[in-house]
Design an enzyme around this catalytic site. Sequence first.
Site, mmCIF file in Angstrom:
data_model
loop_
_atom_site.group_PDB
_atom_site.id
_atom_site.type_symbol
_atom_site.label_atom_id
_atom_site.label_comp_id
_atom_site.label_asym_id
_atom_site.label_seq_id
_atom_site.Cartn_x
_atom_site.Cartn_y
_atom_site.Cartn_z
ATOM 1 N N SER A 151 -0.379 -0.748 -6.019
ATOM 2 C CA SER A 151 -0.014 -0.132 -4.744
ATOM 3 C C SER A 151 0.766 1.123 -5.060
ATOM 4 O O SER A 151 1.492 1.175 -6.067
ATOM 5 C CB SER A 151 0.849 -1.073 -3.899
ATOM 6 O OG SER A 151 1.373 -0.396 -2.763
ATOM 7 N N TYR A 183 7.740 -7.444 -2.401
ATOM 8 C CA TYR A 183 6.466 -6.755 -2.602
ATOM 9 C C TYR A 183 6.618 -5.597 -3.579
ATOM 10 O O TYR A 183 5.886 -5.502 -4.573
ATOM 11 C CB TYR A 183 5.944 -6.246 -1.261
ATOM 12 C CG TYR A 183 4.604 -5.544 -1.365
ATOM 13 C CD1 TYR A 183 3.444 -6.271 -1.622
ATOM 14 C CD2 TYR A 183 4.491 -4.170 -1.207
ATOM 15 C CE1 TYR A 183 2.213 -5.648 -1.724
ATOM 16 C CE2 TYR A 183 3.271 -3.532 -1.311
ATOM 17 C CZ TYR A 183 2.136 -4.274 -1.565
ATOM 18 O OH TYR A 183 0.912 -3.652 -1.678
#
Length: 262
Positions: free
Chosen positions: A128, A141
């Site tokens: 990401s 995350y």
Amino acid sequence: MSSLLPLAVVTGAGSGIGYALTQDLLTRGVEVVAVDRDTSRLDERVQAYEFDVRDGAAMQELAESLSSRPVHYLFANAGVGVSGDVLSSPEQAWQWAWDVNVLSVIRTLRLWWPQLVAGRGKAVVTVSAAALQSYPGAGPYRATKAALLSALEGLYYQALGDGVGVHALCPGLVRTDITEVNRYAEVAHATPAEPNPFESFMRTAMREAEPADAFARRVLDGLDSGAPFYWFTHPETMDWTEARHRAVVGAGTPFTDFGALA
């Protein structure tokens, strides 16, 4: 399917980016082995295996059952978007994010590596842009994606003599159901009761994000044309990423607001 077809393995294939990659791979004449907790949406041409990527025994059994098949593409895509602040996120949230976003990915790479070497294949790991950015409200995350990227950097060096391409896929916003964590039983013990500003932002931003099928086509086209290791697919993420690194080099502070540069 004919064993002469190139073989791809996709985890997290039941929805989102993984589903879109699986569908596009089929159109390109690639045989697909797909893993997900829910494979009900997958095309009947897919070799679908329904279990959790955290199930190490099932993952090993699958890899061993196909040990004679060279793998041309491995998409280690399974991940969970566990949000929450650093201190308020329960320990279960941290463990869930770590097990899915880091340990399961490393296990997937390790189990399929011999077949990747045999096929001189390409390992694409969905990380990401968040791995190299700074913002509040997504402690588990961001931390796990940053750890995953560091592990892939180590793998890059190991892979140099194996003939396997390693790609850290770092997308920005792609329209998926990653924010819909309520579909997981783990959410009852692993997330705060109230949504935070990051969650609210993501739910709104997802409406305008790039569709997963369009993103998958770009990824597969990029692989064919020679993708980099650090693969940032959304140029709009770069200014923010570069500003964060300037703050690091300049001994500054993290950004104080989601979306605002330091």
